[in-house]
Design a protein around this motif. Structure first.
Motif, PDB file in Angstrom:
ATOM      1  N   LEU A  49      64.611  53.568  31.392  1.00 34.05           N
ATOM      2  CA  LEU A  49      63.731  53.709  30.230  1.00 34.05           C
ATOM      3  C   LEU A  49      62.272  53.447  30.597  1.00 34.05           C
ATOM      4  O   LEU A  49      61.368  54.038  30.017  1.00 34.05           O
ATOM      5  CB  LEU A  49      64.169  52.755  29.122  1.00 34.05           C
ATOM      6  N   SER A  50      62.036  52.590  31.585  1.00 37.86           N
ATOM      7  CA  SER A  50      60.659  52.276  31.983  1.00 37.86           C
ATOM      8  C   SER A  50      59.957  53.473  32.614  1.00 37.86           C
ATOM      9  O   SER A  50      58.734  53.503  32.676  1.00 37.86           O
ATOM     10  CB  SER A  50      60.650  51.099  32.958  1.00 37.86           C
ATOM     11  N   ASP A  51      60.699  54.493  33.068  1.00 41.72           N
ATOM     12  CA  ASP A  51      60.102  55.687  33.666  1.00 41.72           C
ATOM     13  C   ASP A  51      59.791  56.782  32.654  1.00 41.72           C
ATOM     14  O   ASP A  51      59.101  57.746  32.967  1.00 41.72           O
ATOM     15  CB  ASP A  51      61.025  56.270  34.739  1.00 41.72           C
ATOM     16  N   ILE A  52      60.300  56.650  31.426  1.00 42.12           N
ATOM     17  CA  ILE A  52      60.106  57.689  30.408  1.00 42.12           C
ATOM     18  C   ILE A  52      58.711  57.562  29.816  1.00 42.12           C
ATOM     19  O   ILE A  52      58.307  56.495  29.373  1.00 42.12           O
ATOM     20  CB  ILE A  52      61.182  57.593  29.317  1.00 42.12           C
ATOM     21  N   THR A  53      57.958  58.686  29.817  1.00 47.06           N
ATOM     22  CA  THR A  53      56.592  58.682  29.312  1.00 47.06           C
ATOM     23  C   THR A  53      56.417  59.434  28.006  1.00 47.06           C
ATOM     24  O   THR A  53      55.445  59.218  27.291  1.00 47.06           O
ATOM     25  CB  THR A  53      55.627  59.286  30.355  1.00 47.06           C
ATOM     26  N   LEU A  54      57.328  60.349  27.686  1.00 42.70           N
ATOM     27  CA  LEU A  54      57.209  61.148  26.470  1.00 42.70           C
ATOM     28  C   LEU A  54      58.596  61.550  25.978  1.00 42.70           C
ATOM     29  O   LEU A  54      59.446  61.945  26.777  1.00 42.70           O
ATOM     30  CB  LEU A  54      56.383  62.415  26.741  1.00 42.70           C
ATOM     31  N   VAL A  55      58.801  61.447  24.674  1.00 44.85           N
ATOM     32  CA  VAL A  55      60.042  61.908  24.039  1.00 44.85           C
ATOM     33  C   VAL A  55      59.621  62.702  22.817  1.00 44.85           C
ATOM     34  O   VAL A  55      58.869  62.207  21.986  1.00 44.85           O
ATOM     35  CB  VAL A  55      60.938  60.721  23.603  1.00 44.85           C
ATOM     36  N   GLU A  56      60.111  63.953  22.721  1.00 48.43           N
ATOM     37  CA  GLU A  56      59.753  64.763  21.561  1.00 48.43           C
ATOM     38  C   GLU A  56      60.858  65.760  21.254  1.00 48.43           C
ATOM     39  O   GLU A  56      61.628  66.143  22.125  1.00 48.43           O
ATOM     40  CB  GLU A  56      58.428  65.497  21.777  1.00 48.43           C
ATOM     41  N   SER A  57      60.893  66.179  19.987  1.00 46.68           N
ATOM     42  CA  SER A  57      61.824  67.215  19.578  1.00 46.68           C
ATOM     43  C   SER A  57      61.374  68.518  20.223  1.00 46.68           C
ATOM     44  O   SER A  57      60.186  68.822  20.273  1.00 46.68           O
ATOM     45  CB  SER A  57      61.815  67.328  18.056  1.00 46.68           C
TER      46      SER A  57
END
Length: 195
Positions: free
Chosen positions: A119-127
């Motif tokens: 999770l620490s590597d995730i920079t963007l989450v979008e539909s």
């Protein structure tokens, strides 16, 4: 992470919703902030897998019955082709895509392939909107170029997850419940008070 909330580690997850997508009832659940969903291949793909399995069993049985007429090399090639054909047919028939959000990672699985994204590597989450089998060239794990990997078990709504680090990647993940996946990734990345 939702803008304005505290960051975890060195990265911040930016959550955005692009467009609107209808969300059908999924085959999964969100429990204690964890997202867990399994999606099968479309029914017609599973039918083809079942027919291929029956065909491979018939071909294998026929080859075993006539093995005396084959040379040693032909027998080895036949055995390898039959084993690969049977494995592919079974994987297609029983294959499922599974997406799990744990307290530490996003885990992506599809018959024989697994990727764990901290999770620490995730920079963007979008539909991402809806996808079809034609957009990425079929079903399964699809390498779309420019660091994009699509995990598409069947057509429908997706979520885009951008991962930073030494090798930045973008994952397009098929899900029946994109809002729940985005929310779970956001909740999992948020620090727990008192820890």
């Amino acid at each position: 992470m939702v803008p304005g909330s505290p960051a975890v580690g060195r990265s911040t997850i930016t959550v955005a919703t692009v467009g609107s997508s209808s969300c059908s009832e999924g085959r999964g659940a969100v429990r204690d902030g964890r997202f867990d969903e399994a999606l099968p291949y479309p029914r017609w793909v599973r039918w083809i897998g079942g027919l291929a399995l029956v065909l491979m069993v018939v071909i294998t049985a026929n080859g075993v019955a006539t093995r005396a007429a084959m040379s040693r090399v032909e027998l080895v090639v036949f055995a390898v082709v039959c084993a690969l054909g049977l494995a592919a047919a079974i994987a297609t028939l029983l294959g499922k895509q599974r997406v799990v959000v744990t307290a530490a990672a996003l885990v992506l699985r599809l018959t024989g392939w697994r990727k764990t994204v901290p999770l620490s590597d995730i920079t963007l989450v979008e539909s991402y909107g809806r996808t079809t089998e034609l957009e990425f060239g079929g079903y399964g794990v699809r390498l779309a170029g420019k660091g994009v990997t699509a995990l598409v078990a069947n057509p429908g709504p997706c979520v885009r997850v951008a991962v930073g680090g030494r090798r930045p990647r973008t994952y397009i993940i098929r899900t029946d419940r994109p809002e729940a996946l985005v929310s779970s990734l956001d909740d999992a990345a948020r620090p727990v008070p008192g820890r």
